[in-house]
Design a protein around this motif. Structure first.
Motif, PDB file in Angstrom:
ATOM      1  N   LEU A 151       0.821  -1.213   0.000  1.00  0.00           N
ATOM      2  CA  LEU A 151       0.000   0.000   0.000  1.00  0.00           C
ATOM      3  C   LEU A 151       0.860   1.270   0.000  1.00  0.00           C
ATOM      4  O   LEU A 151       0.485   2.282  -0.605  1.00  0.00           O
ATOM      5  CB  LEU A 151      -0.901   0.015   1.234  1.00  0.00           C
ATOM      6  N   SER A 153      -2.626   8.273  -3.837  1.00  0.00           N
ATOM      7  CA  SER A 153      -3.982   7.709  -3.902  1.00  0.00           C
ATOM      8  C   SER A 153      -4.740   8.135  -2.662  1.00  0.00           C
ATOM      9  O   SER A 153      -4.733   7.452  -1.634  1.00  0.00           O
ATOM     10  CB  SER A 153      -3.931   6.188  -4.014  1.00  0.00           C
ATOM     11  N   GLN A 154      -5.361   9.287  -2.769  1.00  0.00           N
ATOM     12  CA  GLN A 154      -6.091   9.854  -1.637  1.00  0.00           C
ATOM     13  C   GLN A 154      -7.452  10.353  -2.112  1.00  0.00           C
ATOM     14  O   GLN A 154      -7.743  10.326  -3.306  1.00  0.00           O
ATOM     15  CB  GLN A 154      -5.275  11.003  -1.027  1.00  0.00           C
ATOM     16  N   ALA A 155      -8.252  10.794  -1.168  1.00  0.00           N
ATOM     17  CA  ALA A 155      -9.578  11.305  -1.522  1.00  0.00           C
ATOM     18  C   ALA A 155      -9.441  12.483  -2.504  1.00  0.00           C
ATOM     19  O   ALA A 155      -8.527  13.290  -2.393  1.00  0.00           O
ATOM     20  CB  ALA A 155     -10.318  11.747  -0.266  1.00  0.00           C
ATOM     21  N   THR A 156     -10.357  12.505  -3.471  1.00  0.00           N
ATOM     22  CA  THR A 156     -10.390  13.604  -4.434  1.00  0.00           C
ATOM     23  C   THR A 156     -10.745  14.914  -3.750  1.00  0.00           C
ATOM     24  O   THR A 156     -10.259  15.977  -4.111  1.00  0.00           O
ATOM     25  CB  THR A 156     -11.486  13.320  -5.494  1.00  0.00           C
ATOM     26  N   ALA A 157     -11.638  14.821  -2.777  1.00  0.00           N
ATOM     27  CA  ALA A 157     -12.113  16.014  -2.077  1.00  0.00           C
ATOM     28  C   ALA A 157     -12.643  15.613  -0.708  1.00  0.00           C
ATOM     29  O   ALA A 157     -13.078  14.477  -0.512  1.00  0.00           O
ATOM     30  CB  ALA A 157     -13.222  16.693  -2.882  1.00  0.00           C
ATOM     31  N   ILE A 158     -12.581  16.536   0.224  1.00  0.00           N
ATOM     32  CA  ILE A 158     -13.231  16.364   1.529  1.00  0.00           C
ATOM     33  C   ILE A 158     -14.309  17.439   1.600  1.00  0.00           C
ATOM     34  O   ILE A 158     -14.021  18.629   1.416  1.00  0.00           O
ATOM     35  CB  ILE A 158     -12.239  16.570   2.697  1.00  0.00           C
ATOM     36  N   ILE A 159     -15.548  17.016   1.830  1.00  0.00           N
ATOM     37  CA  ILE A 159     -16.646  17.996   1.813  1.00  0.00           C
ATOM     38  C   ILE A 159     -17.521  17.858   3.049  1.00  0.00           C
ATOM     39  O   ILE A 159     -17.454  16.860   3.760  1.00  0.00           O
ATOM     40  CB  ILE A 159     -17.532  17.821   0.559  1.00  0.00           C
ATOM     41  N   ARG A 160     -18.326  18.871   3.307  1.00  0.00           N
ATOM     42  CA  ARG A 160     -19.350  18.762   4.331  1.00  0.00           C
ATOM     43  C   ARG A 160     -20.538  17.988   3.733  1.00  0.00           C
ATOM     44  O   ARG A 160     -20.708  17.954   2.509  1.00  0.00           O
ATOM     45  CB  ARG A 160     -19.794  20.160   4.781  1.00  0.00           C
ATOM     46  N   PRO A 161     -21.361  17.347   4.583  1.00  0.00           N
ATOM     47  CA  PRO A 161     -22.420  16.490   4.043  1.00  0.00           C
ATOM     48  C   PRO A 161     -23.622  17.253   3.497  1.00  0.00           C
ATOM     49  O   PRO A 161     -24.738  17.066   3.966  1.00  0.00           O
ATOM     50  CB  PRO A 161     -22.794  15.601   5.241  1.00  0.00           C
ATOM     51  N   PHE A 187     -18.442   7.616  -1.729  1.00  0.00           N
ATOM     52  CA  PHE A 187     -18.481   8.487  -0.551  1.00  0.00           C
ATOM     53  C   PHE A 187     -18.112   7.709   0.713  1.00  0.00           C
ATOM     54  O   PHE A 187     -18.664   6.634   0.968  1.00  0.00           O
ATOM     55  CB  PHE A 187     -19.870   9.106  -0.402  1.00  0.00           C
ATOM     56  N   HIS A 219     -14.655  10.950   6.187  1.00  0.00           N
ATOM     57  CA  HIS A 219     -13.343  11.514   5.825  1.00  0.00           C
ATOM     58  C   HIS A 219     -12.199  10.990   6.676  1.00  0.00           C
ATOM     59  O   HIS A 219     -11.047  11.115   6.297  1.00  0.00           O
ATOM     60  CB  HIS A 219     -13.391  13.044   5.963  1.00  0.00           C
ATOM     61  N   GLN A 256      -6.117   4.991   6.726  1.00  0.00           N
ATOM     62  CA  GLN A 256      -5.382   5.274   5.498  1.00  0.00           C
ATOM     63  C   GLN A 256      -5.425   4.102   4.491  1.00  0.00           C
ATOM     64  O   GLN A 256      -5.594   4.304   3.298  1.00  0.00           O
ATOM     65  CB  GLN A 256      -3.914   5.614   5.822  1.00  0.00           C
ATOM     66  N   GLY A 257      -5.281   2.893   4.987  1.00  0.00           N
ATOM     67  CA  GLY A 257      -5.272   1.737   4.091  1.00  0.00           C
ATOM     68  C   GLY A 257      -6.550   1.646   3.273  1.00  0.00           C
ATOM     69  O   GLY A 257      -6.518   1.393   2.068  1.00  0.00           O
ATOM     70  N   VAL A 315      -8.620   4.112   2.589  1.00  0.00           N
ATOM     71  CA  VAL A 315      -8.678   5.245   1.668  1.00  0.00           C
ATOM     72  C   VAL A 315      -7.862   4.940   0.408  1.00  0.00           C
ATOM     73  O   VAL A 315      -8.322   5.137  -0.720  1.00  0.00           O
ATOM     74  CB  VAL A 315      -8.147   6.534   2.343  1.00  0.00           C
ATOM     75  N   VAL A 316      -6.677   4.418   0.601  1.00  0.00           N
ATOM     76  CA  VAL A 316      -5.799   4.103  -0.541  1.00  0.00           C
ATOM     77  C   VAL A 316      -6.461   3.077  -1.456  1.00  0.00           C
ATOM     78  O   VAL A 316      -6.504   3.238  -2.674  1.00  0.00           O
ATOM     79  CB  VAL A 316      -4.435   3.582  -0.048  1.00  0.00           C
ATOM     80  N   ALA A 354      -9.123   4.642  -3.448  1.00  0.00           N
ATOM     81  CA  ALA A 354      -8.687   5.682  -4.384  1.00  0.00           C
ATOM     82  C   ALA A 354      -7.896   5.140  -5.566  1.00  0.00           C
ATOM     83  O   ALA A 354      -7.864   5.768  -6.630  1.00  0.00           O
ATOM     84  CB  ALA A 354      -7.847   6.722  -3.645  1.00  0.00           C
ATOM     85  N   LEU A 410     -13.207   9.934  -5.195  1.00  0.00           N
ATOM     86  CA  LEU A 410     -13.381   9.452  -3.826  1.00  0.00           C
ATOM     87  C   LEU A 410     -13.602  10.671  -2.953  1.00  0.00           C
ATOM     88  O   LEU A 410     -12.734  11.528  -2.841  1.00  0.00           O
ATOM     89  CB  LEU A 410     -12.141   8.689  -3.372  1.00  0.00           C
ATOM     90  N   VAL A 411     -14.784  10.758  -2.370  1.00  0.00           N
ATOM     91  CA  VAL A 411     -15.142  11.952  -1.619  1.00  0.00           C
ATOM     92  C   VAL A 411     -15.259  11.619  -0.134  1.00  0.00           C
ATOM     93  O   VAL A 411     -16.062  10.766   0.266  1.00  0.00           O
ATOM     94  CB  VAL A 411     -16.467  12.549  -2.144  1.00  0.00           C
ATOM     95  N   GLY A 412     -14.428  12.279   0.660  1.00  0.00           N
ATOM     96  CA  GLY A 412     -14.525  12.143   2.111  1.00  0.00           C
ATOM     97  C   GLY A 412     -15.566  13.104   2.644  1.00  0.00           C
ATOM     98  O   GLY A 412     -15.582  14.285   2.289  1.00  0.00           O
ATOM     99  N   ILE A 413     -16.469  12.591   3.467  1.00  0.00           N
ATOM    100  CA  ILE A 413     -17.526  13.425   4.040  1.00  0.00           C
ATOM    101  C   ILE A 413     -17.174  13.727   5.490  1.00  0.00           C
ATOM    102  O   ILE A 413     -16.864  12.814   6.262  1.00  0.00           O
ATOM    103  CB  ILE A 413     -18.888  12.679   3.990  1.00  0.00           C
ATOM    104  N   GLU A 414     -17.237  15.005   5.850  1.00  0.00           N
ATOM    105  CA  GLU A 414     -16.981  15.375   7.245  1.00  0.00           C
ATOM    106  C   GLU A 414     -18.185  14.953   8.081  1.00  0.00           C
ATOM    107  O   GLU A 414     -19.179  15.675   8.186  1.00  0.00           O
ATOM    108  CB  GLU A 414     -16.736  16.876   7.360  1.00  0.00           C
ATOM    109  N   PHE A 420     -26.381  11.981   3.126  1.00  0.00           N
ATOM    110  CA  PHE A 420     -25.957  12.804   1.990  1.00  0.00           C
ATOM    111  C   PHE A 420     -26.247  12.088   0.665  1.00  0.00           C
ATOM    112  O   PHE A 420     -26.735  12.703  -0.296  1.00  0.00           O
ATOM    113  CB  PHE A 420     -24.468  13.159   2.099  1.00  0.00           C
TER     114      PHE A 420
END
Lengths: 442, 442
Positions: free
Chosen positions: A416, A423-431, B186, B189, B193-194, B196-197, B200, B206-210, B219
């Protein structure tokens, strides 16, 4: 010239070769395996736990008495066999009833027609990925260890062992657990936690050695020569000739899955080089047995730039492989002094292939390319073969109009770290939808 | 009473159910799938991207027109099919030519005869592990996603999506990559890490939601109702009736691999409960089709103590499942408000099975037990089923003299943390024999 390369390998292994006399049973039942023969001088000795020729210190391999005269019958028996490597039991150093013994039954992994990847690489012929991440412990090592287990049983060994930096440790631990053998695996003490856990979970002994992989190997050689190691089968040392034959099954499966057809081109990773030489051996056997048409194929070897002794020798026109100190993220290929390097050079040149290497950045790019085109998450070794394939196409060495098979020998879950930084999230957003719209992904 | 449980589920999903009229094409080709029918009121509507009944908000499932009258012919066609779930295409909501479309071809994973484990558990009958770690992304999710991809294509969706905390994200990313669909997944967030990788690497969005997993789900429901989500197929929301059917293939494979025989007992993990209900549906179909003998079988559900709402309801004799806040290392089973909980209770009671749970320590012990006996490294969900099997044998609920199949639905490589504290090197030594002897391992 070639002998020099082999001599350097003999230094690595021959010092611990036991005298075969007295420890050998010629009536041991390993199916079609008839004897051990020296790849250098041709000397034959009875089957036993030996890996170096007593006459010339050359490496030993299995000599077979293979079935002949009825290719159609053999093909039908294979096709009626189990969905694992034991369908080829008649061509392997294993007893006829091997499929009924408790083992992990590796093999018959997917051959994936990679049309998306082909488009990206400009390949107009057939492109296939032989995906060995589908094996029980998710690397091709399950194939070779499964054969070693049969040899260990035949020679009465009660402990299965190896030196390893990763994939092999897990494969030996798992196979021994299932087979009811004790296992004792040796690793450098400072391996990554994930690899330690994978090696330990099967419940065998796991011994960390204060030292690097070379120190681990030297210790194992010492152990084989000591009475402590008397009933120990080291899969990649005293059982190596048997173990190595497991890689032939990759060749068998590829041809069978292509409809009993040779690929025109294969791209194979090089660590010790053993796998590549055994794939060639397997292809030649299929031709000799009449299971596939006798026509040319090309074998290409793939290394990581940070450990590319065979690629360097190939490019420099040498027969000798000069050892290097590895520095690459492709750790499962990081053998600086590859025992089968000279044989790999022979095969690449004889078949009209080549040996090429890619740097770590290209390895990562290739892992991600394969993942996003075919949904296959490869180990770094798979990044090496896919990356080298791309490079060989660009240089014109590999013909994009022909049928090509690229090997992925391991699983991305085991490496990994290689892709984590990119290789990480494209974006971090609020819900909420506004936040999603702002991220520009709608 | 049961309606209450369903009502609580409906709150979770029905608020976003689109009106089927106008978005449905009754001539969509999904093979034997004939309509959607409500599991509560029986209302039938044409096939479409709907998951809740417009009449009663009950969950929708697929109604089939299955082949009949020639079980022998069907069996032969299945056996001649590919080594993946598409051998059962005639029994699934997929077009006839599904095997020729680019997909990950999951399924036909190993059914492992677990004799070592049987001895340890005191099982004298046949004990088998259905090991779904052999799937392309190493969990059973590849089965359900593969079916959802076909539905997404049939309904003209161009983006494949889901809410996920792990396995599903990787399965959707990989399947979409191979199928040539855009993916947008989704996740909370703050996932490990594993995970997420893995989610992704396939190159989709790949969208992380707060927020937590519930926030992610809410959402996604909002997104489906918005024009943004118009061409989006959420595998576990608007494609859920199709997606869920993928779990039937576990039942088909188990019976075929047993030689077209029903097991006497199955131990199945419970997250939403969907998998267990679909395994039951698959077994009943095989009986109805005449592919297996019509005789009783028992289905046992397995939960982790830290998220055991169905087990608690079972033990208390309730038909209602009271939601809980999950706290367990078995995160892939940590659904506190399982949509199919009431159906699971019905099935466990109807078949004479039970629902049981084990604590996290027992989960870890069971993972290690399976690894050291059979060489299978299971995810925490597999620790739950093996641990529950042991508990059910001890309590007498599971008969150790019969044929039992235990599911492992995921891979230990994905939940290394669970076993890391107790899976370490046996010893650390210096590279010499004296040091090895001192460690007491000789």
């Amino acid at each position: 010239m070639r002998r020099k390369g082999l001599a350097s390998m003999a230094v690595h292994t021959a010092s611990t070769s036991a005298d075969p006399s007295g420890t050998t049973d010629s009536r041991v039942d390993l199916g079609p395996a008839a004897a051990l023969s020296c790849r250098e001088c041709g000397e034959r000795i009875p089957l036993g736990p030996h890996f170096a020729c007593t006459a010339c210190f050359g490496p030993l391999e299995i000599a077979y008495e293979l079935p002949d005269g009825d290719p159609e019958g053999l093909r039908k028996r294979i096709e009626a066999g189990p969905n694992n490597i034991w369908r080829y039991a008649e061509l392997l150093p294993v007893p006829a009833g091997v499929a009924d013994t408790p083992n992990l039954n590796p093999g018959f992994t997917k051959l994936v027609r990679a049309e998306n990847l082909a488009r990206e690489l400009g390949v107009t012929g057939e492109l296939h990925i032989k995906d060995d991440s589908g094996n029980p412990t998710h690397s091709f090592k399950d194939r070779v260890v499964a054969i070693a287990v049969q040899a260990a049983r035949a020679f009465g060994f009660t402990t299965l062992s190896c030196s390893s930096t990763g994939n092999l440790a897990g494969a030996v631990g798992a196979a021994a657990a299932r087979a009811g053998l004790r296992s004792c695996v040796f690793i450098p003490h400072d391996l990554e936690q994930g690899k330690v856990v994978m090696a330990a979970v099967y419940g065998g002994e796991l011994v960390g050695i204060e030292g690097n992989y070379d120190d681990v190997n030297r210790f194992c050689s010492e152990l084989i020569g000591d009475p402590i190691g008397e009933n120990w089968g080291f899969v990649n040392v005293n059982l190596r000739p048997y173990y190595a034959e497991g890689s032939k099954t990759l060749a068998y499966e590829i041809c069978e899955q292509l409809g009993w057809r040779l690929p025109d081109q294969l791209v194979v990773p090089i660590a010790s080089g053993s796998q590549l030489t055994k794939i060639d051996k397997g292809l030649r056997e299929l031709i000799a047995l009449g299971l596939v048409e006798d026509r040319p194929y090309k074998i290409f070897g793939a290394q990581a730039e940070g450990c590319s002794p065979v690629s360097q020798a190939y490019k420099n026109g040498h027969d000798v492989v000069r050892p290097v100190r590895p520095s690459t993220i492709a750790k499962s290929l990081a053998i600086g002094n590859p025992a089968d390097g000279p044989y790999v050079l022979d095969i690449a040149r004889r078949t009209g292939g080549a040996v090429e290497d890619v740097n770590d950045e290209q390895v990562v790019d290739a892992i991600k390319l394969l993942a996003r085109t075919e949904g296959i998450f490869a180990e770094t070794a798979g990044g090496v073969t896919v990356g080298v394939t791309r490079k060989l196409i660009e240089s014109g060495a590999l013909d994009p109009t022909l049928t090509t098979v690229v090997l992925n020998t391991g699983d991305g879950l085991k490496t990994l770290d290689a892709v984590a930084p990119t290789s990480q999230a494209t974006a971090i957003i609020r819900p909420n939808l506004d936040s999603f719209r702002e991220a520009g992904l709608a």
